[in-house]
Design a protein around this motif. Sequence first.
Motif, PDB file in Angstrom:
ATOM      1  N   GLY A 129      38.076  43.981  41.926  1.00 44.65           N
ATOM      2  CA  GLY A 129      38.420  42.586  41.229  1.00 44.65           C
ATOM      3  C   GLY A 129      37.353  41.499  42.210  1.00 44.65           C
ATOM      4  N   ASP A 130      37.394  42.097  43.467  1.00 49.85           N
ATOM      5  CA  ASP A 130      36.688  41.055  44.165  1.00 49.85           C
ATOM      6  C   ASP A 130      35.435  41.403  44.881  1.00 49.85           C
ATOM      7  N   SER A 131      34.490  40.744  45.565  1.00 57.18           N
ATOM      8  CA  SER A 131      33.275  41.015  46.133  1.00 57.18           C
ATOM      9  C   SER A 131      33.200  40.892  47.635  1.00 57.18           C
ATOM     10  N   GLN A 132      32.304  41.553  48.395  1.00 63.48           N
ATOM     11  CA  GLN A 132      31.840  41.384  49.765  1.00 63.48           C
ATOM     12  C   GLN A 132      31.452  39.743  49.814  1.00 63.48           C
ATOM     13  N   TRP A 133      30.736  39.425  48.713  1.00 57.79           N
ATOM     14  CA  TRP A 133      29.993  38.050  48.889  1.00 57.79           C
ATOM     15  C   TRP A 133      31.078  36.971  48.567  1.00 57.79           C
ATOM     16  N   PRO A 134      31.356  35.896  49.248  1.00 59.06           N
ATOM     17  CA  PRO A 134      32.533  35.286  48.952  1.00 59.06           C
ATOM     18  C   PRO A 134      32.163  34.260  47.911  1.00 59.06           C
ATOM     19  N   GLY A 135      30.916  33.977  47.606  1.00 54.18           N
ATOM     20  CA  GLY A 135      30.416  32.997  46.241  1.00 54.18           C
ATOM     21  C   GLY A 135      30.452  33.623  44.878  1.00 54.18           C
ATOM     22  N   ASP A 136      30.868  35.007  44.997  1.00 46.53           N
ATOM     23  CA  ASP A 136      30.898  35.889  43.540  1.00 46.53           C
ATOM     24  C   ASP A 136      32.082  35.742  43.042  1.00 46.53           C
ATOM     25  N   ALA A 137      32.190  35.431  41.670  1.00 43.71           N
ATOM     26  CA  ALA A 137      33.439  35.070  40.901  1.00 43.71           C
ATOM     27  C   ALA A 137      34.374  36.348  40.900  1.00 43.71           C
ATOM     28  N   PHE A 138      35.554  36.403  41.027  1.00 44.37           N
ATOM     29  CA  PHE A 138      36.662  37.169  40.725  1.00 44.37           C
ATOM     30  C   PHE A 138      36.246  37.840  39.352  1.00 44.37           C
ATOM     31  N   PHE A 139      36.588  39.131  39.291  1.00 44.05           N
ATOM     32  CA  PHE A 139      36.738  39.784  37.906  1.00 44.05           C
ATOM     33  C   PHE A 139      37.660  39.185  36.986  1.00 44.05           C
ATOM     34  N   THR A 140      37.226  38.976  35.811  1.00 44.36           N
ATOM     35  CA  THR A 140      38.230  38.503  34.950  1.00 44.36           C
ATOM     36  C   THR A 140      38.207  39.551  33.794  1.00 44.36           C
TER      37      THR A 140
END
Length: 165
Positions: A129-140
Amino acid sequence: GINAYVDLPIGALLNSLSDITITMWVNSSGTGGDWQRVFDFGTSTTNYMFLSSHQTATGPMTFGIRTTTSTETRVTAPARLPTGWHHVAVVIDSATMAADLYLDGVVVGANTVTVLPKDLGNTTQNYLGDSQWPGDAFFTGLLDEFRIYNRVLSEAEVRYLAGDR
Protein backbone atom coordinates in the motif's frame (compact mmCIF):
# COMPACT_ATOMS: atom_id res chain seq x y z
CA GLY A 1 -7.22 3.54 7.72
CA ILE A 2 -6.32 6.65 5.81
CA ASN A 3 -2.77 6.93 4.53
CA ALA A 4 -2.08 3.53 6.06
CA TYR A 5 0.22 0.81 4.78
CA VAL A 6 1.95 -2.35 5.97
CA ASP A 7 5.74 -2.59 6.34
CA LEU A 8 6.68 -6.26 5.97
CA PRO A 9 9.76 -7.75 7.69
CA ILE A 10 10.87 -9.77 4.64
CA GLY A 11 14.26 -8.17 3.93
CA ALA A 12 16.28 -11.36 3.44
CA LEU A 13 13.49 -13.26 1.66
CA LEU A 14 13.73 -11.63 -1.78
CA ASN A 15 17.51 -11.93 -1.69
CA SER A 16 17.04 -15.72 -1.83
CA LEU A 17 14.58 -15.89 -4.74
CA SER A 18 15.32 -16.37 -8.42
CA ASP A 19 11.84 -17.68 -9.25
CA ILE A 20 8.87 -15.99 -7.61
CA THR A 21 5.10 -15.85 -7.71
CA ILE A 22 3.25 -13.17 -5.78
CA THR A 23 -0.52 -13.57 -5.52
CA MET A 24 -3.25 -11.61 -3.81
CA TRP A 25 -6.88 -10.60 -3.84
CA VAL A 26 -7.18 -6.84 -4.39
CA ASN A 27 -10.22 -4.62 -3.96
CA SER A 28 -9.36 -1.29 -5.55
CA SER A 29 -11.61 1.66 -4.80
CA GLY A 30 -10.67 3.32 -8.08
CA THR A 31 -10.12 6.61 -6.25
CA GLY A 32 -7.04 8.50 -5.11
CA GLY A 33 -3.84 9.61 -6.76
CA ASP A 34 -1.55 8.22 -9.41
CA TRP A 35 0.95 5.34 -9.14
CA GLN A 36 -0.73 3.71 -6.14
CA ARG A 37 1.34 0.71 -5.10
CA VAL A 38 -0.37 -2.53 -4.20
CA PHE A 39 3.10 -3.64 -3.10
CA ASP A 40 6.58 -2.16 -3.38
CA PHE A 41 9.66 -4.03 -2.12
CA GLY A 42 13.12 -2.49 -2.24
CA THR A 43 15.63 -0.13 -0.69
CA SER A 44 15.24 3.11 -2.66
CA THR A 45 13.89 4.76 -5.80
CA THR A 46 16.60 2.95 -7.79
CA ASN A 47 16.22 -0.56 -6.34
CA TYR A 48 12.71 -2.02 -6.18
CA MET A 49 9.98 -4.36 -7.39
CA PHE A 50 6.41 -3.05 -7.42
CA LEU A 51 2.83 -3.54 -8.55
CA SER A 52 0.81 -0.40 -9.20
CA SER A 53 -2.98 -0.52 -9.60
CA HIS A 54 -2.70 2.26 -12.19
CA GLN A 55 -0.16 4.74 -13.47
CA THR A 56 -2.41 7.75 -14.07
CA ALA A 57 -6.17 8.28 -14.03
CA THR A 58 -6.45 6.19 -17.19
CA GLY A 59 -3.07 4.44 -17.10
CA PRO A 60 -2.73 0.66 -16.83
CA MET A 61 -1.93 -1.69 -13.96
CA THR A 62 1.86 -2.06 -13.99
CA PHE A 63 4.53 -4.33 -12.52
CA GLY A 64 8.09 -3.01 -12.49
CA ILE A 65 11.51 -4.20 -11.33
CA ARG A 66 14.93 -2.54 -11.36
CA THR A 67 18.21 -2.41 -9.51
CA THR A 68 20.75 0.36 -9.15
CA THR A 69 22.72 -1.18 -12.03
CA SER A 70 19.80 -1.87 -14.41
CA THR A 71 17.00 0.08 -16.01
CA GLU A 72 13.40 -0.58 -15.01
CA THR A 73 11.56 -3.36 -16.80
CA ARG A 74 7.77 -3.06 -16.82
CA VAL A 75 4.92 -5.43 -17.48
CA THR A 76 1.72 -3.52 -18.20
CA ALA A 77 -1.86 -4.65 -18.42
CA PRO A 78 -4.14 -3.17 -21.08
CA ALA A 79 -6.05 -1.15 -18.45
CA ARG A 80 -6.01 -0.11 -14.82
CA LEU A 81 -6.96 -2.57 -12.08
CA PRO A 82 -10.78 -2.69 -12.06
CA THR A 83 -12.71 -1.75 -8.94
CA GLY A 84 -14.02 -4.47 -6.67
CA TRP A 85 -12.37 -7.76 -5.73
CA HIS A 86 -9.96 -9.25 -8.27
CA HIS A 87 -7.22 -11.84 -8.08
CA VAL A 88 -3.80 -10.54 -9.19
CA ALA A 89 -0.56 -12.48 -9.65
CA VAL A 90 2.97 -11.67 -10.76
CA VAL A 91 5.20 -14.54 -11.89
CA ILE A 92 8.92 -14.31 -12.66
CA ASP A 93 10.61 -17.35 -14.22
CA SER A 94 14.43 -17.26 -14.00
CA ALA A 95 14.85 -20.04 -16.59
CA THR A 96 13.20 -17.94 -19.32
CA MET A 97 13.76 -14.49 -17.74
CA ALA A 98 10.04 -13.87 -18.27
CA ALA A 99 7.54 -11.98 -16.14
CA ASP A 100 3.78 -12.46 -16.42
CA LEU A 101 1.03 -10.32 -14.91
CA TYR A 102 -2.30 -12.05 -14.26
CA LEU A 103 -5.76 -10.66 -13.58
CA ASP A 104 -8.42 -13.12 -12.44
CA GLY A 105 -6.36 -16.08 -13.67
CA VAL A 106 -5.66 -14.70 -17.14
CA VAL A 107 -2.32 -13.33 -18.37
CA VAL A 108 -2.88 -9.64 -19.14
CA GLY A 109 0.76 -8.64 -19.61
CA ALA A 110 4.15 -10.23 -20.25
CA ASN A 111 7.71 -9.10 -20.78
CA THR A 112 11.28 -10.31 -20.44
CA VAL A 113 13.27 -9.15 -17.41
CA THR A 114 16.98 -8.48 -17.01
CA VAL A 115 17.04 -8.82 -13.21
CA LEU A 116 15.50 -11.20 -10.70
CA PRO A 117 14.19 -10.61 -7.17
CA LYS A 118 17.48 -11.91 -5.70
CA ASP A 119 19.30 -9.08 -7.50
CA LEU A 120 17.51 -6.56 -5.26
CA GLY A 121 19.62 -7.76 -2.34
CA ASN A 122 18.45 -7.45 1.25
CA THR A 123 15.42 -5.16 0.92
CA THR A 124 14.66 -2.78 3.80
CA GLN A 125 11.47 -1.05 2.59
CA ASN A 126 8.84 -3.70 1.91
CA TYR A 127 5.41 -2.13 1.66
CA LEU A 128 1.84 -3.15 1.03
CA GLY A 129 0.00 0.00 0.00
CA ASP A 130 2.97 2.41 -0.11
CA SER A 131 5.74 3.32 -2.54
CA GLN A 132 9.50 3.86 -2.55
CA TRP A 133 8.64 7.23 -4.14
CA PRO A 134 7.38 9.70 -1.48
CA GLY A 135 5.18 11.57 -3.99
CA ASP A 136 3.10 8.51 -4.96
CA ALA A 137 -0.35 8.09 -3.47
CA PHE A 138 -1.12 5.45 -0.86
CA PHE A 139 -3.16 2.54 -2.20
CA THR A 140 -6.89 3.10 -1.66
CA GLY A 141 -8.35 -0.34 -1.38
CA LEU A 142 -8.15 -3.65 0.42
CA LEU A 143 -5.82 -6.66 0.18
CA ASP A 144 -6.44 -10.26 1.17
CA GLU A 145 -4.52 -13.54 0.96
CA PHE A 146 -1.22 -11.88 -0.01
CA ARG A 147 1.25 -14.69 -0.73
CA ILE A 148 4.85 -14.98 -1.90
CA TYR A 149 5.87 -18.33 -3.42
CA ASN A 150 9.49 -19.36 -3.96
CA ARG A 151 8.66 -20.95 -7.31
CA VAL A 152 6.90 -20.34 -10.60
CA LEU A 153 3.23 -21.21 -10.32
CA SER A 154 1.78 -22.62 -13.53
CA GLU A 155 -1.03 -20.87 -15.34
CA ALA A 156 -3.39 -23.60 -14.09
CA GLU A 157 -2.28 -23.02 -10.48
CA VAL A 158 -2.84 -19.26 -10.80
CA ARG A 159 -6.30 -19.88 -12.32
CA TYR A 160 -7.09 -22.22 -9.40
CA LEU A 161 -6.13 -19.55 -6.85
CA ALA A 162 -8.31 -17.08 -8.76
CA GLY A 163 -11.29 -19.38 -8.27
CA ASP A 164 -11.31 -21.54 -11.41
CA ARG A 165 -12.08 -24.87 -9.82
